[in-house]
Structures are given as C-alpha cells and as structure tokens.
Design a protein around this motif. Structure first.
Motif, PDB file in Angstrom:
ATOM      1  N   ASN A 166      -9.340 -13.552  -2.336  1.00  0.00           N
ATOM      2  CA  ASN A 166      -9.428 -14.409  -3.516  1.00  0.00           C
ATOM      3  C   ASN A 166      -8.849 -15.792  -3.253  1.00  0.00           C
ATOM      4  O   ASN A 166      -9.460 -16.816  -3.583  1.00  0.00           O
ATOM      5  CB  ASN A 166      -8.704 -13.754  -4.691  1.00  0.00           C
ATOM      6  N   LEU A 167      -7.667 -15.830  -2.660  1.00  0.00           N
ATOM      7  CA  LEU A 167      -7.007 -17.117  -2.413  1.00  0.00           C
ATOM      8  C   LEU A 167      -7.786 -17.957  -1.404  1.00  0.00           C
ATOM      9  O   LEU A 167      -7.916 -19.175  -1.565  1.00  0.00           O
ATOM     10  CB  LEU A 167      -5.580 -16.882  -1.918  1.00  0.00           C
TER      11      LEU A 167
ATOM     12  N   LEU B 133      -7.320  -7.992  -0.831  1.00  0.00           N
ATOM     13  CA  LEU B 133      -8.033  -8.524  -1.997  1.00  0.00           C
ATOM     14  C   LEU B 133      -7.440  -9.863  -2.421  1.00  0.00           C
ATOM     15  O   LEU B 133      -8.190 -10.814  -2.710  1.00  0.00           O
ATOM     16  CB  LEU B 133      -7.968  -7.526  -3.143  1.00  0.00           C
ATOM     17  N   ALA B 134      -6.116  -9.950  -2.461  1.00  0.00           N
ATOM     18  CA  ALA B 134      -5.465 -11.217  -2.825  1.00  0.00           C
ATOM     19  C   ALA B 134      -5.782 -12.302  -1.807  1.00  0.00           C
ATOM     20  O   ALA B 134      -6.056 -13.457  -2.171  1.00  0.00           O
ATOM     21  CB  ALA B 134      -3.957 -11.009  -2.933  1.00  0.00           C
TER      22      ALA B 134
ATOM     23  N   ILE C  85      -4.483  -4.294  -1.779  1.00  0.00           N
ATOM     24  CA  ILE C  85      -4.103  -5.393  -2.667  1.00  0.00           C
ATOM     25  C   ILE C  85      -3.877  -6.668  -1.872  1.00  0.00           C
ATOM     26  O   ILE C  85      -4.274  -7.766  -2.296  1.00  0.00           O
ATOM     27  CB  ILE C  85      -2.837  -5.020  -3.464  1.00  0.00           C
ATOM     28  N   PHE C  86      -3.256  -6.540  -0.712  1.00  0.00           N
ATOM     29  CA  PHE C  86      -3.030  -7.720   0.132  1.00  0.00           C
ATOM     30  C   PHE C  86      -4.357  -8.331   0.575  1.00  0.00           C
ATOM     31  O   PHE C  86      -4.544  -9.552   0.503  1.00  0.00           O
ATOM     32  CB  PHE C  86      -2.188  -7.331   1.351  1.00  0.00           C
TER      33      PHE C  86
ATOM     34  N   ASP D  29     -13.815  -7.826  -7.778  1.00  0.00           N
ATOM     35  CA  ASP D  29     -12.373  -7.532  -7.857  1.00  0.00           C
ATOM     36  C   ASP D  29     -12.119  -6.275  -8.670  1.00  0.00           C
ATOM     37  O   ASP D  29     -11.326  -5.406  -8.271  1.00  0.00           O
ATOM     38  CB  ASP D  29     -11.622  -8.714  -8.482  1.00  0.00           C
TER      39      ASP D  29
END
Length: 378
Positions: A24-25, A20-21, A17-18, A108
C-alpha cells in the motif's frame, strides 16, 4: 489450539500485514517506478492468491500439513492474476472509470479476510527452503531460473510499445477512463487488459517496463512450473530438462516480453495439469491404510477447473486443453464406482461446485461480450 501452531499463525499474520502495508505504501507514496512496481507485484501477483492457496491446502482435515513453497508461489501467483482480473473487471462494470483506491480497497479487504480465515483454520506457513539445504539439483534449478529471468526481465523497458502492445495499452487506458466498449472490441478475454490497467494505476503511468512486467513474470513462473510438473509426472531430471528447454525457447521469450496474454496462458495451462496430477496422487493415497482424506484431492480438482475457466477467460483457444483435462479427470472417478466411496462422493461435489464457479467466471465476461453488437464480427 497447540501453542507452536498458534505462534506460527501469529508469525504468518505479522508477515502478511507487513507485506500488505508495504504494498500500500509503495503504491500510494512517491516511491519511484521500482518502488511502485514492487508494491504492485506484491498486491496484484502474489499476496491474495498465496493466502487462498495456503488456506485451501494447508488446512485440510484433522491433520495439518505445511503447504509447499512451490504451490504457494506458483498457484498463488496464478490465482492472484485471477483475483486482480475479476476485481478490475467488476469495477469497470459497476463504477465506469476504474479508480486505484477502489481497486486497492477491495484487494486489501480480500487479503485481510483470507488472513483471518487462515489464522482461524490454523493453516501452517511453509518451512524455509534453507532447512532443506542446497543440493546439486536445487542449484541447477536456480541456475535455470536465473537464466530464464535474465532472458525475460533483462532490459524489459528497452523500447516503446510495438505492434499489438499499443492496442492493449490503449484499451487499458480507455477502461481506466470508463469506456467499457473497448472490452468487447477485441477477440481476446479481459485478463491482459485488466492486468495492464491495474499496473498502470498502481505505478501511476504507462511505463513500458511496468506494464510488461506481469506478463514476463508469469512467463518466468511457467519455467519453474514446468520443472515441478515434470518432476511430478516423471522425475527431477526430466523436469529440469523441460524447464531448461522452455527457459531458452525463443518464441516464448519473445512473447513474454510483450504486453500480451501468452505468459499468463502458459502459466495457467501448466498449473491446470499440475493440479490434475496432484489430484491423482492424493486420490491414490486414499487406498493406503491411513488416508489423508478425500478433501485434498477434491480441492486440487476444483482449483484445476477454476484455472481452466481463467484460461478460457484469457483466450478462448485454450479450450483445446479440454481433452487432456477430461482424460485426467475421468479415470479416477470411473474406477471408484461405489457411490459410498468418500473419494467418489467428494470429487463429484468438488467438480460440481468448481464447475458452477468456473461457469460464473466465464459468464461474467462472455454474456455481455456475446450480447455486444461487435460479436457478429468476431
């Protein structure tokens, strides 16, 4: 579920999750060229494929095993190229212009779904390399990789696009704008165009460094892949020597620094042979008193078939590897003539399933390519 396994699974989910986030950012916010490039590399060249490989190999059978980092990185990156290529290709078929938010959303969802299945399957994250220590061989391999990275990635954006690069970049731009005709006006497959388009969208431009990176990265990984293939077939010293020779090969270095398909093809072909070697190793364990089960061998076989289709999708001339692939697949199957053999049965099932999937991947591009009026000129 065992508490230690569950805790490892939660840690793995948090890490995914880290990443992937962060991806994205970095690609959505004004993070500069290098920030966007890092985000693209995570999303397009590593994360989805690594989760797929972990799920495939670390969750086989009642006895859980930790997937090796080498397989997660090498096979994971290779499969990620496939995921990105097919996602962008299907988007170009369906929506016309390829929008980054659509590409991002699909990848995602894919990553989140694979994360969930990994957690449910109790697929274990690999042990850290730090636990194995830095042996002289590990240091030597790191030295070869540093040299290969310098030759492939150093000053990668030093010049404007040259020769065939400009044509690939132009076709990628036209695909982004919705002109699907450009896909069928070339004599190569879509991966080089789709990877270029994905990085152009993710970095919000057509910077030379950014668009050359995925091909140089694939070439760099192929050096490490050759080491592992040589180690699997012969020994570590042979693998190291082969990797060192590939690291300094001038032709490979030259092509790896261009927006062209050669790096992807090289990595894919080496990983096909690696999967077939691992298939044979796992099949041999079935003769031991406590076999690991037929599924692992079958999954290596299935993945090799899918990667073979990806190689053909990249360039049809990779069909030349069909003979060594057939020579590697036939003996393990022919030696087990008993149809009640779990190995024989499982591998035929895996071969049929992977062949159908591989055929579907090929037909996705080559059917419209063959029906296009330009096909007669190729």
């Amino acid at each position: 579920m065992d508490r230690s396994v569950r805790d490892k699974g939660v840690e793995g989910v948090i890490v995914v999750i880290f990443l992937l986030a962060a991806a994205n950012l970095l690609t959505l916010l004004p993070s500069g060229l290098y920030g966007r490039l890092i985000g693209c590399a995570i999303l397009f060249c590593f994360l989805p494929g690594s989760l797929f490989v972990t799920l495939s190999f670390a969750s086989v059978g009642p006895i859980r095993r930790e997937a090796a980092w080498a397989e997660i990185i090498l096979l994971g990156c290779n499969v990620s190229y496939l995921f990105t290529t097919m996602t962008a290709l299907l988007l170009s078929y369906v929506s016309g212009p390829v929008h980054y938010l659509a590409l991002l959303a699909i990848l995602d969802v894919t990553v989140l779904a694979l994360t969930y299945f990994n957690y449910r399957a109790r697929a274990l994250p690999p042990a850290s390399y730090l636990q194995t220590g830095l042996s002289p061989m590990v240091i030597a391999v790191l030295g070869v990789m540093v040299m290969a990275a310098f030759l492939r990635l150093g000053n990668l954006g030093y010049s404007e696009y040259i020769g065939d690069e400009a044509e690939v970049v132009y076709r990628a731009r036209q695909i982004i704008l919705g002109d699907r005709e450009e896909l069928f006006l070339q004599r190569k497959g879509p991966p080089q165009i789709m990877m270029t388009a994905a990085f152009a969208l993710g970095t919000n431009g057509f910077n030379e460094l950014a668009l050359r990176f995925p091909f140089a990265w694939a070439s760099l990984l192929s050096v490490w892949a050759v080491y592992h293939l040589g180690r699997a077939i012969w020994d570590r010293k042979t693998g190291l020597a082969a990797a060192a020779l590939l690291a300094i090969d001038g032709i490979v270095i030259g092509f790896s620094r261009l927006v062209q398909y050669q790096g992807i093809v090289l990595l894919t072909l080496v990983m096909i042979l690696y999967c077939l070697r691992r298939m044979s190793e796992e099949a041999g364990r079935l003769d031991s008193p406590m076999p690991t089960g037929p599924n692992l061998s079958a999954r290596y076989l299935s993945l090799s078939c899918v990667l073979f289709a990806f190689a053909l999708l990249t360039h049809y001339e990779t069909a030349l590897i069909a003979l060594p692939v057939a020579m590697a697949i036939y003996p393990p199957l022919a030696q087990r003539r008993d149809r009640c053999s779990p190995f024989h049965r499982a591998n035929w099932q895996g071969l049929i399933f992977s062949a159908i999937l591989a055929l579907a991947l090929l037909l996705t591009f080559y059917v419209p390519f063959a029906l296009h009026p330009h096909f007669a000129d190729t």
